[in-house]
Design a protein around this motif. Structure first.
Motif, PDB file in Angstrom:
ATOM      1  N   ILE A   1      19.207  27.611   8.792  1.00  0.00           N
ATOM      2  CA  ILE A   1      18.483  26.344   8.877  1.00  0.00           C
ATOM      3  C   ILE A   1      18.278  25.748   7.492  1.00  0.00           C
ATOM      4  O   ILE A   1      18.090  26.473   6.512  1.00  0.00           O
ATOM      5  CB  ILE A   1      17.134  26.561   9.619  1.00  0.00           C
ATOM      6  N   ARG A   2      18.325  24.423   7.439  1.00  0.00           N
ATOM      7  CA  ARG A   2      18.135  23.725   6.165  1.00  0.00           C
ATOM      8  C   ARG A   2      16.689  23.829   5.683  1.00  0.00           C
ATOM      9  O   ARG A   2      15.753  23.828   6.475  1.00  0.00           O
ATOM     10  CB  ARG A   2      18.488  22.242   6.301  1.00  0.00           C
ATOM     11  N   ARG A   3      16.541  23.880   4.370  1.00  0.00           N
ATOM     12  CA  ARG A   3      15.220  23.960   3.730  1.00  0.00           C
ATOM     13  C   ARG A   3      14.322  22.799   4.157  1.00  0.00           C
ATOM     14  O   ARG A   3      13.137  22.985   4.395  1.00  0.00           O
ATOM     15  CB  ARG A   3      15.404  24.004   2.205  1.00  0.00           C
ATOM     16  N   ASP A   4      14.853  21.576   4.232  1.00  0.00           N
ATOM     17  CA  ASP A   4      14.009  20.433   4.586  1.00  0.00           C
ATOM     18  C   ASP A   4      13.420  20.575   5.986  1.00  0.00           C
ATOM     19  O   ASP A   4      12.298  20.145   6.240  1.00  0.00           O
ATOM     20  CB  ASP A   4      14.765  19.106   4.440  1.00  0.00           C
ATOM     21  N   LEU A   5      14.150  21.229   6.906  1.00  0.00           N
ATOM     22  CA  LEU A   5      13.630  21.436   8.257  1.00  0.00           C
ATOM     23  C   LEU A   5      12.537  22.503   8.267  1.00  0.00           C
ATOM     24  O   LEU A   5      11.531  22.363   8.964  1.00  0.00           O
ATOM     25  CB  LEU A   5      14.766  21.799   9.211  1.00  0.00           C
ATOM     26  N   VAL A   6      12.721  23.545   7.471  1.00  0.00           N
ATOM     27  CA  VAL A   6      11.676  24.574   7.327  1.00  0.00           C
ATOM     28  C   VAL A   6      10.422  23.937   6.738  1.00  0.00           C
ATOM     29  O   VAL A   6       9.308  24.132   7.246  1.00  0.00           O
ATOM     30  CB  VAL A   6      12.171  25.750   6.453  1.00  0.00           C
ATOM     31  N   ASP A   7      10.599  23.156   5.680  1.00  0.00           N
ATOM     32  CA  ASP A   7       9.459  22.490   5.046  1.00  0.00           C
ATOM     33  C   ASP A   7       8.744  21.563   6.020  1.00  0.00           C
ATOM     34  O   ASP A   7       7.508  21.472   6.007  1.00  0.00           O
ATOM     35  CB  ASP A   7       9.908  21.709   3.810  1.00  0.00           C
ATOM     36  N   ALA A   8       9.500  20.871   6.877  1.00  0.00           N
ATOM     37  CA  ALA A   8       8.900  19.959   7.851  1.00  0.00           C
ATOM     38  C   ALA A   8       8.076  20.724   8.894  1.00  0.00           C
ATOM     39  O   ALA A   8       6.983  20.285   9.280  1.00  0.00           O
ATOM     40  CB  ALA A   8       9.981  19.121   8.535  1.00  0.00           C
ATOM     41  N   MET A   9       8.589  21.881   9.355  1.00  0.00           N
ATOM     42  CA  MET A   9       7.823  22.689  10.319  1.00  0.00           C
ATOM     43  C   MET A   9       6.523  23.192   9.695  1.00  0.00           C
ATOM     44  O   MET A   9       5.455  23.110  10.326  1.00  0.00           O
ATOM     45  CB  MET A   9       8.648  23.890  10.801  1.00  0.00           C
ATOM     46  N   VAL A  10       6.610  23.707   8.472  1.00  0.00           N
ATOM     47  CA  VAL A  10       5.423  24.233   7.797  1.00  0.00           C
ATOM     48  C   VAL A  10       4.416  23.104   7.550  1.00  0.00           C
ATOM     49  O   VAL A  10       3.213  23.267   7.795  1.00  0.00           O
ATOM     50  CB  VAL A  10       5.805  24.953   6.489  1.00  0.00           C
ATOM     51  N   ALA A  11       4.886  21.952   7.106  1.00  0.00           N
ATOM     52  CA  ALA A  11       3.990  20.814   6.856  1.00  0.00           C
ATOM     53  C   ALA A  11       3.304  20.372   8.149  1.00  0.00           C
ATOM     54  O   ALA A  11       2.102  20.077   8.147  1.00  0.00           O
ATOM     55  CB  ALA A  11       4.769  19.652   6.233  1.00  0.00           C
ATOM     56  N   HIS A  12       4.047  20.332   9.249  1.00  0.00           N
ATOM     57  CA  HIS A  12       3.450  19.965  10.546  1.00  0.00           C
ATOM     58  C   HIS A  12       2.385  20.982  10.938  1.00  0.00           C
ATOM     59  O   HIS A  12       1.290  20.613  11.376  1.00  0.00           O
ATOM     60  CB  HIS A  12       4.551  19.864  11.610  1.00  0.00           C
ATOM     61  N   ALA A  13       2.680  22.269  10.765  1.00  0.00           N
ATOM     62  CA  ALA A  13       1.717  23.321  11.105  1.00  0.00           C
ATOM     63  C   ALA A  13       0.454  23.193  10.251  1.00  0.00           C
ATOM     64  O   ALA A  13      -0.663  23.316  10.770  1.00  0.00           O
ATOM     65  CB  ALA A  13       2.353  24.694  10.932  1.00  0.00           C
ATOM     66  N   ARG A  14       0.620  22.942   8.970  1.00  0.00           N
ATOM     67  CA  ARG A  14      -0.539  22.790   8.075  1.00  0.00           C
ATOM     68  C   ARG A  14      -1.339  21.540   8.426  1.00  0.00           C
ATOM     69  O   ARG A  14      -2.565  21.547   8.404  1.00  0.00           O
ATOM     70  CB  ARG A  14      -0.080  22.716   6.616  1.00  0.00           C
TER      71      ARG A  14
END
Length: 146
Positions: free
Chosen positions: A4-17
């Motif tokens: 998975i791309r880093r930007d998608l991981v970052d988006a999931m984490v940001a949504h969770a936060r």
């Protein structure tokens, strides 16, 4: 393995936060017949709960119609745990209905550290899988389901 791309991981984490202390949830769609997460789709937790998530049935129906129209499938189904580790609960397992999907959990229990893990959940059986975070996908290669 989930690649998975880093930007998608970052988006999931940001949504969770962003949704903490409530659980966050969403989908990352990709081309049908592939295992390539492409389109990030944050959803509303209709339960608005710190211990449970539920997709709104109307939103979920619209999403599946949209994915069908775009020849997409849910490659990643993600949600967060706010006070526990990133591991599927019994409820998570009972709701897992996409055997080809990667079920990604993000734990927001530690405000200083991100915990993200991926699982396959098939017929009630949980199998953790490695996560390969890449800056971008190789345009020549397309990851196929294992």
């Amino acid at each position: 393995m989930l690649r998975i791309r880093r930007d998608l991981v970052d988006a999931m984490v940001a949504h969770a936060r962003r949704d903490h202390p409530d659980e966050a949830c969403g989908v990352i769609a990709g081309p049908e017949g592939s295992d390539r997460a492409e389109r990030f789709i944050p959803m509303l937790n209709a339960a608005r709960s710190p211990t449970f998530y539920e997709f709104d049935s109307i939103d979920l129906l619209k999403l599946y119609r949209e994915m069908d129209a775009n020849d997409e499938v849910p490659v990643v189904i993600y949600h967060s745990h706010t006070a526990t580790e990133a591991y599927p609960s019994r409820t998570d397992v009972s709701y897992a209905s996409e055997p080809e999907a990667h079920y990604v959990l993000v734990s927001t229990r530690d405000p200083e550290a991100d915990e993200l893990r991926s699982f396959r959940i098939v017929d009630g059986e949980i199998t953790e899988e490695p996560v390969d975070v890449v800056p971008e996908y190789d345009s020549a290669a397309q990851s196929l389901p294992e």
